[in-house]
Design a protein around this motif. Structure first.
Motif, mmCIF file in Angstrom:
data_model
loop_
_atom_site.group_PDB
_atom_site.id
_atom_site.type_symbol
_atom_site.label_atom_id
_atom_site.label_comp_id
_atom_site.label_asym_id
_atom_site.label_seq_id
_atom_site.Cartn_x
_atom_site.Cartn_y
_atom_site.Cartn_z
ATOM 1 N N TRP A 29 -2.856 0.561 -0.742
ATOM 2 C CA TRP A 29 -1.673 -0.180 -1.143
ATOM 3 C C TRP A 29 -1.822 -1.588 -0.610
ATOM 4 C CZ3 TRP A 29 0.264 -1.501 3.470
ATOM 5 C CH2 TRP A 29 0.067 -0.615 4.533
ATOM 6 N N SER A 33 3.114 -5.860 -0.648
ATOM 7 C CA SER A 33 4.139 -4.906 -1.087
ATOM 8 C C SER A 33 4.761 -4.201 0.114
ATOM 9 C CB SER A 33 3.540 -3.872 -2.041
ATOM 10 O OG SER A 33 3.056 -4.499 -3.196
ATOM 11 N N HIS A 34 3.927 -3.867 1.109
ATOM 12 C CA HIS A 34 4.455 -3.238 2.321
ATOM 13 C C HIS A 34 5.396 -4.195 3.040
ATOM 14 C CE1 HIS A 34 4.596 -1.726 6.440
ATOM 15 N NE2 HIS A 34 4.398 -0.541 5.899
ATOM 16 N N ALA A 38 9.230 -3.329 3.722
ATOM 17 C CA ALA A 38 9.714 -3.230 5.103
ATOM 18 C C ALA A 38 10.849 -4.210 5.359
ATOM 19 C CB ALA A 38 8.567 -3.482 6.072
ATOM 20 N N VAL A 58 4.568 1.620 -2.961
ATOM 21 C CA VAL A 58 4.115 1.611 -1.565
ATOM 22 C C VAL A 58 4.986 2.524 -0.716
ATOM 23 C CG1 VAL A 58 5.373 -0.383 -0.636
ATOM 24 C CG2 VAL A 58 3.114 0.133 0.221
ATOM 25 N N LEU A 59 6.274 2.575 -0.987
ATOM 26 C CA LEU A 59 7.142 3.477 -0.226
ATOM 27 C C LEU A 59 6.809 4.938 -0.510
ATOM 28 C CD1 LEU A 59 10.601 1.674 -0.415
ATOM 29 C CD2 LEU A 59 9.081 1.866 1.566
ATOM 30 N N ILE A 62 3.724 5.724 1.544
ATOM 31 C CA ILE A 62 4.076 5.879 2.948
ATOM 32 C C ILE A 62 4.810 7.203 3.165
ATOM 33 C CG2 ILE A 62 5.438 4.893 4.839
ATOM 34 C CD1 ILE A 62 4.887 2.129 3.566
ATOM 35 N N TYR A 145 0.143 4.120 11.786
ATOM 36 C CA TYR A 145 -0.855 4.001 10.721
ATOM 37 C C TYR A 145 -2.287 4.129 11.246
ATOM 38 C CZ TYR A 145 3.087 2.151 8.082
ATOM 39 O OH TYR A 145 4.298 1.995 7.464
ATOM 40 N N ALA A 156 -0.110 -3.744 7.836
ATOM 41 C CA ALA A 156 1.007 -2.804 7.939
ATOM 42 C C ALA A 156 1.369 -2.573 9.398
ATOM 43 C CB ALA A 156 0.649 -1.484 7.271
ATOM 44 N N THR A 160 4.953 -3.553 11.210
ATOM 45 C CA THR A 160 5.748 -2.591 11.976
ATOM 46 C C THR A 160 6.038 -3.121 13.370
ATOM 47 O OG1 THR A 160 4.795 -0.773 10.723
ATOM 48 C CG2 THR A 160 5.820 -0.217 12.814
#
Length: 191
Positions: A29, A33-34, A38, A58-59, A62, A145, A156, A160
């Motif tokens: 992904w 987009s992440h 987020a 992407v969701l 995840i 991740y 990602a 986070t």
């Protein structure tokens, strides 16, 4: 953020396609987009319609690994009401209770017990059955991740950590802010 992205998209609708073209389409992904998912999930929850398909995708990815934060789970549920069933399948635990004449919730309690048994080993899809029986998308306070691969994974993890630093997501259990930053810095140095 949502207003700014909407304004940008209405002025120059192709901008998101142009930005995405700078990322590899073969990655699991895209980091952009992440980031959008987020930030939207942890702020207003609103995203421009042009970005909805990428954010939803992407969701979903995840969610398959049970790495959604609670806010991300809420956003996915609002964007894709059938996501739980389509990702984790039908509610087999509820069907088992009904077909076998068991009190509601019995099958899922048995599945949870099996998952928690020490020394049983890998039990295949039991965790997916339990996730589906929960009637809501599974979430975690701090997505890990570390077992993921692809060029977007360091991004990602940085996203986070940034959310945690801003107070929008939790830090991992037992970790301080300096520990998390040191771990992220070490990851970037080896990436």
């Amino acid at each position: 953020m949502a207003a700014a992205l909407s304004d940008l998209g209405s002025y120059y609708p192709e901008i998101f396609t142009v930005l995405a073209s700078r990322e590899s389409p073969n990655d699991r992904w895209r980091a952009s987009s992440h980031l959008a998912a987020a930030v939207a999930a942890h702020t207003s929850g609103q995203i421009p319609e042009a970005m909805a398909p990428d954010v939803r995708a992407v969701l979903r990815e995840i969610a398959r690994d049970k790495m959604l934060t609670p806010a991300m789970a809420e956003l996915l549920a609002s964007l894709d009401p059938r996501a739980l069933e389509e990702i984790f399948g039908p509610d087999a635990a509820r069907a088992a209770d009904a077909q076998l004449g068991l009190p509601p919730g019995t099958a899922v309690r048995v599945l949870q017990f099996m998952l928690e048994c020490k020394g049983v080993g890998h039990l295949g899809v039991l965790d997916r059955l339990v996730a589906r029986a929960s009637q809501k998308l599974p979430s975690t306070p701090y997505p890990d991740y570390s077992t993921w691969y692809g060029r977007g994974v360091p991004s990602a993890r940085a996203i986070t950590v940034s959310l945690a630093g801003a107070g929008l997501a939790a830090l991992p259990d037992g970790c301080s802010w300096p520990q998390v930053l040191n771990e992220l810095q070490a990851m970037w140095e080896t990436a």
